[in-house]
Design an enzyme around this catalytic site. Structure first.
Site, PDB file in Angstrom:
ATOM      1  N   LYS A  13       7.789  -5.008  -9.907  1.00  0.00           N
ATOM      2  CA  LYS A  13       7.053  -5.015 -11.185  1.00  0.00           C
ATOM      3  C   LYS A  13       7.951  -4.626 -12.359  1.00  0.00           C
ATOM      4  CE  LYS A  13       4.117  -1.913  -9.846  1.00  0.00           C
ATOM      5  NZ  LYS A  13       4.002  -1.583  -8.435  1.00  0.00           N
ATOM      6  N   ARG A  88      -4.690   1.262 -12.322  1.00  0.00           N
ATOM      7  CA  ARG A  88      -4.612   1.366 -10.871  1.00  0.00           C
ATOM      8  C   ARG A  88      -5.955   1.735 -10.250  1.00  0.00           C
ATOM      9  NH1 ARG A  88       1.134   2.381 -10.710  1.00  0.00           N
ATOM     10  NH2 ARG A  88       2.060   2.633  -8.696  1.00  0.00           N
ATOM     11  N   ARG A 122      16.337   1.683  -2.817  1.00  0.00           N
ATOM     12  CA  ARG A 122      16.220   1.583  -4.277  1.00  0.00           C
ATOM     13  C   ARG A 122      16.893   2.778  -4.971  1.00  0.00           C
ATOM     14  NH1 ARG A 122      10.441   0.657  -7.142  1.00  0.00           N
ATOM     15  NH2 ARG A 122       9.916   2.767  -6.471  1.00  0.00           N
ATOM     16  N   ARG A 155      14.523   8.038  -6.073  1.00  0.00           N
ATOM     17  CA  ARG A 155      13.269   8.686  -6.441  1.00  0.00           C
ATOM     18  C   ARG A 155      12.758   9.560  -5.307  1.00  0.00           C
ATOM     19  NH1 ARG A 155       9.395   4.136  -8.944  1.00  0.00           N
ATOM     20  NH2 ARG A 155       7.911   5.268  -7.656  1.00  0.00           N
ATOM     21  N   ARG A 166       1.874   5.448  -0.256  1.00  0.00           N
ATOM     22  CA  ARG A 166       1.720   4.649  -1.477  1.00  0.00           C
ATOM     23  C   ARG A 166       1.194   3.252  -1.159  1.00  0.00           C
ATOM     24  NH1 ARG A 166       7.492   5.298  -3.265  1.00  0.00           N
ATOM     25  NH2 ARG A 166       7.104   3.703  -4.829  1.00  0.00           N
TER      26      ARG A 166
HETATM   27  P1  ADP Z   1       5.385   2.189  -7.474  1.00  0.00           P
HETATM   28  O1  ADP Z   1       4.582   1.032  -7.976  1.00  0.00           O
HETATM   29  O2  ADP Z   1       6.774   1.837  -7.093  1.00  0.00           O
HETATM   30  O3  ADP Z   1       4.673   3.020  -6.441  1.00  0.00           O
HETATM   31  P2  ADP Z   1       5.268   3.589 -10.039  1.00  0.00           P
HETATM   32  O4  ADP Z   1       6.564   3.952 -10.647  1.00  0.00           O
HETATM   33  O5  ADP Z   1       4.439   2.556 -10.704  1.00  0.00           O
HETATM   34  O6  ADP Z   1       5.631   3.219  -8.565  1.00  0.00           O
HETATM   35  O7  ADP Z   1       4.377   4.887  -9.850  1.00  0.00           O
HETATM   36  C1  ADP Z   1       4.872   6.032  -9.214  1.00  0.00           C
HETATM   37  C2  ADP Z   1       3.773   7.046  -9.047  1.00  0.00           C
HETATM   38  O8  ADP Z   1       3.253   7.425 -10.337  1.00  0.00           O
HETATM   39  C3  ADP Z   1       2.554   6.568  -8.275  1.00  0.00           C
HETATM   40  O9  ADP Z   1       2.734   6.688  -6.868  1.00  0.00           O
HETATM   41  C4  ADP Z   1       1.482   7.528  -8.816  1.00  0.00           C
HETATM   42  O10 ADP Z   1       1.598   8.801  -8.241  1.00  0.00           O
HETATM   43  C5  ADP Z   1       1.851   7.641 -10.274  1.00  0.00           C
HETATM   44  N1  ADP Z   1       1.174   6.633 -11.110  1.00  0.00           N
HETATM   45  C6  ADP Z   1       1.758   5.595 -11.777  1.00  0.00           C
HETATM   46  N2  ADP Z   1       0.849   4.864 -12.447  1.00  0.00           N
HETATM   47  C7  ADP Z   1      -0.354   5.437 -12.197  1.00  0.00           C
HETATM   48  C8  ADP Z   1      -1.703   5.156 -12.595  1.00  0.00           C
HETATM   49  N3  ADP Z   1      -2.002   4.115 -13.393  1.00  0.00           N
HETATM   50  N4  ADP Z   1      -2.677   5.973 -12.131  1.00  0.00           N
HETATM   51  C9  ADP Z   1      -2.404   7.013 -11.346  1.00  0.00           C
HETATM   52  N5  ADP Z   1      -1.179   7.344 -10.931  1.00  0.00           N
HETATM   53  C10 ADP Z   1      -0.156   6.572 -11.343  1.00  0.00           C
END
Ligand code: ADP
Ligand code: ZN
Length: 217
Positions: A13, A88, A122, A155, A166
């Site tokens: 993404k 999300r 990553r 990370r 996740r």
């Molecule tokens: P990925 O899609 O690789 O899991 P992101 O960088 O988008 O990672 O998100 C990392 C973490 O940040 C998620 O696992 C969650 O804990 C938090 N997070 C990100 N966006 C949201 C959201 N819209 N609502 C709740 N938690 C979020």
């Protein structure tokens, strides 16, 4: 173009969003990046966010919605954007509807084995958040960001236990959101990822082709 980019963790993404951003002169808003910035600070909010992110769990809706509303209000009127990592949950999707109209959903379909393979190799730039992969998307100089010279790191949530969580969270919480957007008749641009080594440019070109058909690019 006001778009949402949607896909499992590690589906690319952020990589695709930043390339589309350059090509289309739009903003990208990544909740993951925002949270990683917040986590760097030692504030109570930073500590709170960290417990969720490092557990592979979603940050509570009220926190996320506050942050995203503020960030969206900073985008100049009429400028397009891509939301990466938001919404999300259904609650977040409903909050978004109140502040912006979404033209298109970019959906990435990626099998689990690719996700696991990608996330475990990553690396992220500490300074600008750019994403690399020590196996498939290497920086020119080992552990150094091509874009800003920052140091790359892994990370804290890219560990196998947290990756599994996740993926589960994505499957449970995010599927209903897709139904929600379909119900609203918002167009979808779907990208299928079946190989680990497909260069991002190819995926982005295909997306742009579909977006042109929709008169969004
Ligand atoms: P990925 O899609 O690789 O899991 P992101 O960088 O988008 O990672 O998100 C990392 C973490 O940040 C998620 O696992 C969650 O804990 C938090 N997070 C990100 N966006 C949201 C959201 N819209 N609502 C709740 N938690 C979020
Ligand atoms: Zn960088």
């Amino acid at each position: 173009m006001k778009a949402i980019i949607f896909g499992p963790p590690g589906s690319g993404k952020g990589t695709y969003a930043s390339r589309l951003q350059m090509k289309l002169d739009i903003d990208t808003v990544s909740t993951g990046d925002i949270f990683r910035q917040i986590m760097k600070t030692d504030s109570p909010l930073g500590k709170k966010v960290k417990t969720y992110v490092e557990g592979g769990l979603l940050v509570p809706d009220d926190i996320v919605i506050d942050i995203i509303k503020k960030r969206l209000s900073e985008i100049p009127l009429g400028k397009g954007f891509i939301l990466d990592g938001f919404p999300r949950t259904l609650e977040q999707a409903k909050a978004l509807e109140k502040v912006a109209y979404i033209d298109v959903v970019l959906l990435l379909l990626v099998p689990d084995w690719i996700i696991i393979e990608r996330l475990s190799s990553r690396r992220i730039c500490r300074d600008c958040g750019a994403v690399y992969n020590v196996r498939y998307l290497k920086p020119k100089v080992d552990m150094v960001c091509d874009k800003c010279g920052g140091t790359l790191y892994q990370r804290s949530d890219d560990t196998s236990e947290v990756i599994k969580r996740r993926i589960e969270v994505y499957e449970e919480q995010t599927q209903p959101i897709m139904e929600h957007f379909k119900g609203k008749k918002i167009p979808f641009v779907v990208s299928n990822c079946e190989a680990l080594d497909t260069p991002p440019e190819i995926v982005v070109e295909q997306m742009l082709k579909e977006l042109r058909k929709l008169k969004l690019a």
